[in-house]
Scaffold this active site. Structure first.
Site, PDB file in Angstrom:
ATOM      1  N   SER A  39       2.742  -6.298  -5.504  1.00  0.00           N
ATOM      2  CA  SER A  39       3.965  -7.084  -5.387  1.00  0.00           C
ATOM      3  C   SER A  39       4.026  -7.724  -4.013  1.00  0.00           C
ATOM      4  O   SER A  39       3.878  -7.044  -2.994  1.00  0.00           O
ATOM      5  CB  SER A  39       5.193  -6.192  -5.602  1.00  0.00           C
ATOM      6  OG  SER A  39       6.398  -6.924  -5.431  1.00  0.00           O
ATOM      7  N   GLN A  77      24.155 -10.969 -21.701  1.00  0.00           N
ATOM      8  CA  GLN A  77      23.378 -11.850 -20.833  1.00  0.00           C
ATOM      9  C   GLN A  77      21.936 -11.982 -21.310  1.00  0.00           C
ATOM     10  O   GLN A  77      21.329 -13.055 -21.210  1.00  0.00           O
ATOM     11  CB  GLN A  77      23.396 -11.322 -19.396  1.00  0.00           C
ATOM     12  CG  GLN A  77      24.750 -11.400 -18.713  1.00  0.00           C
ATOM     13  CD  GLN A  77      24.741 -10.705 -17.364  1.00  0.00           C
ATOM     14  OE1 GLN A  77      24.127  -9.652 -17.196  1.00  0.00           O
ATOM     15  NE2 GLN A  77      25.420 -11.292 -16.394  1.00  0.00           N
ATOM     16  N   SER A  90      13.555 -12.815  -9.611  1.00  0.00           N
ATOM     17  CA  SER A  90      14.605 -13.747  -9.181  1.00  0.00           C
ATOM     18  C   SER A  90      14.362 -15.177  -9.643  1.00  0.00           C
ATOM     19  O   SER A  90      14.462 -16.128  -8.852  1.00  0.00           O
ATOM     20  CB  SER A  90      14.768 -13.710  -7.655  1.00  0.00           C
ATOM     21  OG  SER A  90      15.995 -14.292  -7.268  1.00  0.00           O
ATOM     22  N   PRO A  91      14.077 -15.399 -10.923  1.00  0.00           N
ATOM     23  CA  PRO A  91      13.859 -16.768 -11.405  1.00  0.00           C
ATOM     24  C   PRO A  91      15.113 -17.636 -11.350  1.00  0.00           C
ATOM     25  O   PRO A  91      15.009 -18.869 -11.383  1.00  0.00           O
ATOM     26  CB  PRO A  91      13.387 -16.566 -12.848  1.00  0.00           C
ATOM     27  CG  PRO A  91      13.954 -15.243 -13.251  1.00  0.00           C
ATOM     28  CD  PRO A  91      13.901 -14.399 -12.008  1.00  0.00           C
ATOM     29  N   TYR A 122      14.182   2.101  -6.320  1.00  0.00           N
ATOM     30  CA  TYR A 122      15.439   1.530  -6.796  1.00  0.00           C
ATOM     31  C   TYR A 122      16.470   2.639  -6.980  1.00  0.00           C
ATOM     32  O   TYR A 122      16.255   3.600  -7.727  1.00  0.00           O
ATOM     33  CB  TYR A 122      15.243   0.793  -8.123  1.00  0.00           C
ATOM     34  CG  TYR A 122      14.344  -0.425  -8.048  1.00  0.00           C
ATOM     35  CD1 TYR A 122      13.993  -1.008  -6.829  1.00  0.00           C
ATOM     36  CD2 TYR A 122      13.839  -1.000  -9.201  1.00  0.00           C
ATOM     37  CE1 TYR A 122      13.172  -2.117  -6.762  1.00  0.00           C
ATOM     38  CE2 TYR A 122      13.015  -2.130  -9.155  1.00  0.00           C
ATOM     39  CZ  TYR A 122      12.682  -2.673  -7.935  1.00  0.00           C
ATOM     40  OH  TYR A 122      11.865  -3.783  -7.883  1.00  0.00           O
ATOM     41  N   GLY A 161      17.345  -9.197 -14.959  1.00  0.00           N
ATOM     42  CA  GLY A 161      18.209  -8.032 -15.035  1.00  0.00           C
ATOM     43  C   GLY A 161      19.471  -8.389 -15.808  1.00  0.00           C
ATOM     44  O   GLY A 161      19.641  -9.526 -16.255  1.00  0.00           O
ATOM     45  N   ASN A 168      19.829 -15.416 -22.286  1.00  0.00           N
ATOM     46  CA  ASN A 168      18.755 -15.891 -21.420  1.00  0.00           C
ATOM     47  C   ASN A 168      17.409 -15.992 -22.123  1.00  0.00           C
ATOM     48  O   ASN A 168      16.597 -16.874 -21.808  1.00  0.00           O
ATOM     49  CB  ASN A 168      18.641 -14.997 -20.186  1.00  0.00           C
ATOM     50  CG  ASN A 168      19.794 -15.210 -19.221  1.00  0.00           C
ATOM     51  OD1 ASN A 168      20.415 -16.274 -19.188  1.00  0.00           O
ATOM     52  ND2 ASN A 168      20.102 -14.195 -18.422  1.00  0.00           N
ATOM     53  N   ALA A 221      17.212 -17.358  -8.750  1.00  0.00           N
ATOM     54  CA  ALA A 221      17.589 -17.330  -7.331  1.00  0.00           C
ATOM     55  C   ALA A 221      18.861 -16.514  -7.099  1.00  0.00           C
ATOM     56  O   ALA A 221      19.843 -16.987  -6.525  1.00  0.00           O
ATOM     57  CB  ALA A 221      17.748 -18.742  -6.783  1.00  0.00           C
TER      58      ALA A 221
END
Length: 334
Positions: free
Chosen positions: A152, A291, A206-207, A54, A285, A295, A209
């Site tokens: 992964s 945020q 990516s829950p 990353y 993220g 969440n 999307a």
């Protein structure tokens, strides 16, 4: 915060993992990244996921700096190995013994820790014998540089083979990190049943999307300036398959469901993935600290069967479910 066991192990992780794939060292300034990590801690998140690739190693360094002063025993720090970093020489990629040992040492230095709780094979390496990879991982564990091993985006057959070798070597392969959301259900057919049998949990990425399930993208309208879908350099290609009027119109049909439950669209999407009993944690993220506080309110929400059926009616026909797929080529670094 809710804590769940990771695979068939005694390690507990927070139901939401803070991940820094597309933010630290690239899209977010370091000061803001540190504030996001602080917000994650304040929200009860103890699990942090990164990878050496990353931002070409910078994300690990930023995370390590942000966690300075925190009690190490109270954190679960995850990183990954596979993709090339640094000079990108001929041995600077894959899951060879050489690359694994050099990579774990670099990751520990950048993260400023003596060990990681989970060291993950970022993808399956078709060019290196699996026996070599798993033996190297076993040695990393025995040296105390990692406590557990994960992978992964491995498919069911790869998970079964890796798990068998890990067991023979006396180490624990306890997790897989796949993409999973209402719109990407590839793991449901084979990966989840196999994992449940083997004692492997999913840590899903990516829950929401890539932001599509937040409902911020509207059919017939251009994406908002500054959003991922408007970022031609680092985001638009990752979600273009969902940026159709058919998908975006259907996503808006989720809004009344979320409103009825008193949830935001993002909270609904996160709560949905956490209903899967094989999911130990969902990676989120953040580009702004607020945020995270918003969440994590999805944690502990129970979606009744009738609600799950409503969501299924809206999204099932749109979702990618092909078990022969793992992830889109444009998202291979996640």
């Amino acid at each position: 915060m809710e804590f769940r066991y990771l695979g068939n192990s005694g390690l507990k992780v927070s139901a939401v993992t803070y991940g820094n794939w597309l933010t630290h060292g690239s899209q977010v300034e370091n000061d803001t990244a540190a504030l996001c990590v602080r917000a994650a801690l304040d929200a009860g998140i103890t699990t942090f996921d990164t990878a050496d690739t990353y931002a070409n190693t910078v994300a690990e360094k930023v995370l390590g700096d942000a966690l300075i002063g925190e009690r190490r025993e109270s954190l679960e720090i995850f990183t990954k190995v596979y993709f090339p970093t640094g000079a990108r020489g001929h041995n600077d990629t894959g899951l060879s013994r050489k690359h694994i040992f050099e990579s774990i040492n670099g990751s520990l230095t950048r993260l400023q820790t003596d060990y990681v709780d989970l060291y993950q094979a970022h993808r399956f390496d078709v060019h290196t014998p699996l026996e070599e990879t798993m033996q190297a991982f076993a040695d990393v564990v025995r040296q105390g540089k990692a406590l557990y091993i994960g992978v992964s985006e491995w498919n069911a057959e790869q998970l079964r083979a890796g798990h068998a070798l890990a067991r023979d070597l006396g180490i624990q392969l306890i997790s897989n990190q796949p993409q999973y959301s209402m719109l990407w259900r590839v793991i449901e057919a084979e990966v989840v049943p196999t994992s449940a049998e083997l004692g492997i949990s999913q840590i899903v990425w990516s829950p929401v999307a890539q932001g599509v399930l937040t409902g911020k993208y509207l059919p017939g309208q251009p994406p908002l300036a500054g959003s991922r879908a408007a970022d031609a350099k680092g985001g638009a290609d990752m979600i273009e398959r969902w940026m159709t009027d058919e998908v975006l119109t259907s996503v808006q049909r989720l809004r009344p469901i979320a409103d009825e439950l008193g949830l935001t669209m993002a909270q609904l999407a996160l709560a949905w993935v956490l209903q899967n009993q094989n999911v130990a944690s969902a990676i989120m993220g953040a580009s702004r600290p607020e945020q995270l506080a918003d969440n994590v309110k999805a944690v502990g929400v129970t979606l009744e069967p009738a609600v799950m059926a409503q969501i299924d009616d809206v999204t099932r026909s749109l979702a990618e479910v092909n078990p022969r797929k793992t992830t889109s080529p444009t998202e291979r670094l996640a």
